[in-house]
Scaffold this active site. Sequence first.
Site, short mmCIF file in Angstrom:
data_model
loop_
_atom_site.label_atom_id
_atom_site.label_comp_id
_atom_site.label_asym_id
_atom_site.label_seq_id
_atom_site.Cartn_x
_atom_site.Cartn_y
_atom_site.Cartn_z
N ASP A 177 -6.90 -2.05 3.61
CA ASP A 177 -5.96 -3.19 3.16
C ASP A 177 -6.33 -4.17 4.01
O ASP A 177 -5.72 -5.48 3.58
CB ASP A 177 -4.52 -2.63 3.73
CG ASP A 177 -4.18 -1.57 3.15
OD1 ASP A 177 -4.26 -1.15 2.03
OD2 ASP A 177 -3.64 -0.60 3.76
N ASP A 221 -1.43 -0.76 5.96
CA ASP A 221 -1.82 -0.32 7.45
C ASP A 221 -3.09 0.21 7.73
O ASP A 221 -3.34 0.66 8.89
CB ASP A 221 -0.77 0.91 7.67
CG ASP A 221 -1.07 2.26 7.17
OD1 ASP A 221 -1.77 2.02 5.94
OD2 ASP A 221 -1.13 3.31 7.69
N ASP A 249 0.87 -1.36 0.06
CA ASP A 249 0.00 -0.04 0.10
C ASP A 249 0.73 1.28 -0.01
O ASP A 249 2.23 0.96 0.38
CB ASP A 249 -1.00 0.08 1.20
CG ASP A 249 -1.57 1.10 1.43
OD1 ASP A 249 -2.37 1.59 0.28
OD2 ASP A 249 -1.61 2.01 2.51
#
Length: 793
Positions: free
Chosen positions: A677, A673, A474
């Site tokens: 996600d 995080d 990410d």
Amino acid sequence: MSASQHPAHGNGHGCCSNHPPSGAAAHAVVDPVCGMPVDPSKTPHQAVHAGNEYHFCSARCREKFVSDPAKHLAPKASSPAAPVPAGTIYTCPMHPQIRQPGPGVCPICGMALEPEMPSLEDEENPELGDFSRRFWWTLPLTLTVLALAMGAHRLTVLSAEMRTWLELALSAPVVLWAGWPFFERCAQSIRNRSPNMWTLIGIGVAAAFGYSVVAAVVPDLFPASFREHGRVGVYFEAAAVIVSLTLLGQLLELRARSKTSAAIKALLGLAPKTARRIGRDGTEEDVPLEQVHVGDRLRVRPGEKVPVDGLVLEGRSSLDESMLSGEPIPVEKAPGARVVGATLNGTGSLVIRAEKVGSDTVLSQIVQLVAQAQRSRAPMQRMADKVAYGFVLAVLVAAVLTFLGWGLFGPEPSWTYAVLNAVSVLIIACPCALGLATPMSIMVATGRAARAGVLFRDAEAIEHLRKIDTLVVDKTGTLTEGRPVFKDVIAAEGFAADEVLRLAAGLEQGSEHPLAEAILAETKRRGLSPPAVADFDSLTGMGVRGRVADRALILGNRTLMAEAGADVAAVSGDAERLRGEGASVVYLAVDGRLAGILAVADPIKATTLPALNALRAAGVRVVMASGDAQATAEAVGRALGIEEVRGEVRPKDKVEWVQRLKAQGRRVAMAGDGINDAPALAAADVGIAMGTGTDVAMSSAQVTLVKGDLRKILHARAISDAAVSNMRQNLGFAFLYNAVGVPIAAGVLYPAFGWLLSPMIAALAMSLSSVSVVTNALRLARSPLPASPSEGP
């Protein structure tokens, strides 16, 4: 042993399940009478009771069920289950193909089934509570028995006979009460013809305890050679210690398993409990979320969470959608825009029309994706379990042959020797070393990783991380800091940069917007004093305005500048350049004239580039998936040398990308995080969460980097590799020990040397094998780690 290898049924997809007769079974079920796995598509034996269809392995089982359905539908779990909603589906954590609409035990491994979808009202795992009581109540008894066995023969106040009876009295509750669930699972594994570690534990404990009871009650059956310290050798301490160690291992495993539902519970907790519904007559009332229907008009007040997915009908506001995109910058919403349930409203008021409710909302879909991904694969099957079927049969066959061989052909008293040597075979083959081989390596490796700033959630992650060849990352909070930082200010002709920054800071005083925080922080760093602002007004979703002395100030987006008549053409090139570098841009106008632009960006972590370079050097393919705009994602990708970049991806898109990579044969890790996600973290072979991120991400992931430093992945891979090597060494030694010890215990050396291995020596050998395994595992605590790459500038 996997379900597909089940010897009794080629289909092997055991399931304790009933379902409405209106549709064919989509998954395997289990016979509610005998507990055997059954394939609904193949068995002709079925019955309908209370609207549910049941499947049976034979006509006889069907007849028993029809004669008394209530008897066979009673829960078979070893402990009472916590109350759950009606219709809750239960599944086995080790064998996800086992599913049923109520509590019970797995017909393959004997574990208690768990709810497939946790709820916020779930209580503590009843099996965890039950095993905790059994362990802590009997641990003092086990320690006392062990002390008596190891050194009580030196005490003159206790006769040999008194010691034996005392050990029997103390060990009986441990074995017969604390260890009873293990005997149940052992019996079930035999009944289902599915040998596993419970088979070994149950038979081993029963052999050690049963032999010792006979030696205590009728010691005269045994020859004098089996007496030591004035009594026949007994092994109550071996039976008690095996039970206590097994209970301890189960407690550790159950506590770890209970954390798998934390991500889902955290997601469920994001949704508001009520919504403010606007009636046809214009009246408003707060109603439970369950009563909201598609088409209802709902008011979302400032600071509230959006109750369901919908369409904005009235009002303007900025919504924090970081749970979806991971981006900290609020998103402007106006009539016609779509909003997502559980996102946080800013300062404006909105009226929305509900379009998706209940399980159709984006949040519910994220919950379902996380649950599906967590159940899509079984936890790591210990290497010992892969050969448990053959090993158990070999040990049992060896014990039977030993018994018959000595009984029929041995010296007198032949049958006494037969019993003793057969018990020696079972005791020396008792799976202490096998049972400790993997858990000890995992325990030490987990501690070693924690000291290095890496938290492993389960054994599967330790096994899989070393094989990872693709890392999906990410952007926000993983590659970047996850918080906006001031990047640049560009003044238009006739204005100074510091003046533009100072005036913008005056307007942003008191604002909690991330852009405002970055601008104010830069103003303070430069030693500038923001002016006092009068007639302040927040133009929700567009910007702010106010007056400083006699000057009218407007700070906001390009649309607001157009409404104010401020021409932005002179700085459009700089604005596009800054956006291409991943920055967010706002415009400042003074008295209707453009004064300048301010840019705020999410900076890349100093540790990110060296970490990615080191991972690429180790053969790991790095790709990026971000919920941010494609241009912003590509800008970060270029700075970090990431060639595969995808922006504007939704949580579902990330999951599909991970699954597509896995379908190509890649071993995929996902690092992220945010809440958005979580599904991809759960779907990856290994999910890696930043310790600086959300609780949902950390609950969904199997690995957490405490400080959010991607360089720690290199340390985690090194620990993973060392741990798996250590496990293999332990298992190899444990099996080698059994390969050598079982024949000796059976008496193969007796014809040539006259040597026999008494059960007492067998128990000692078993203990020494366990000590060796533990000692080898402890070497992991000193395993070296690769040097961390240096931070970037």
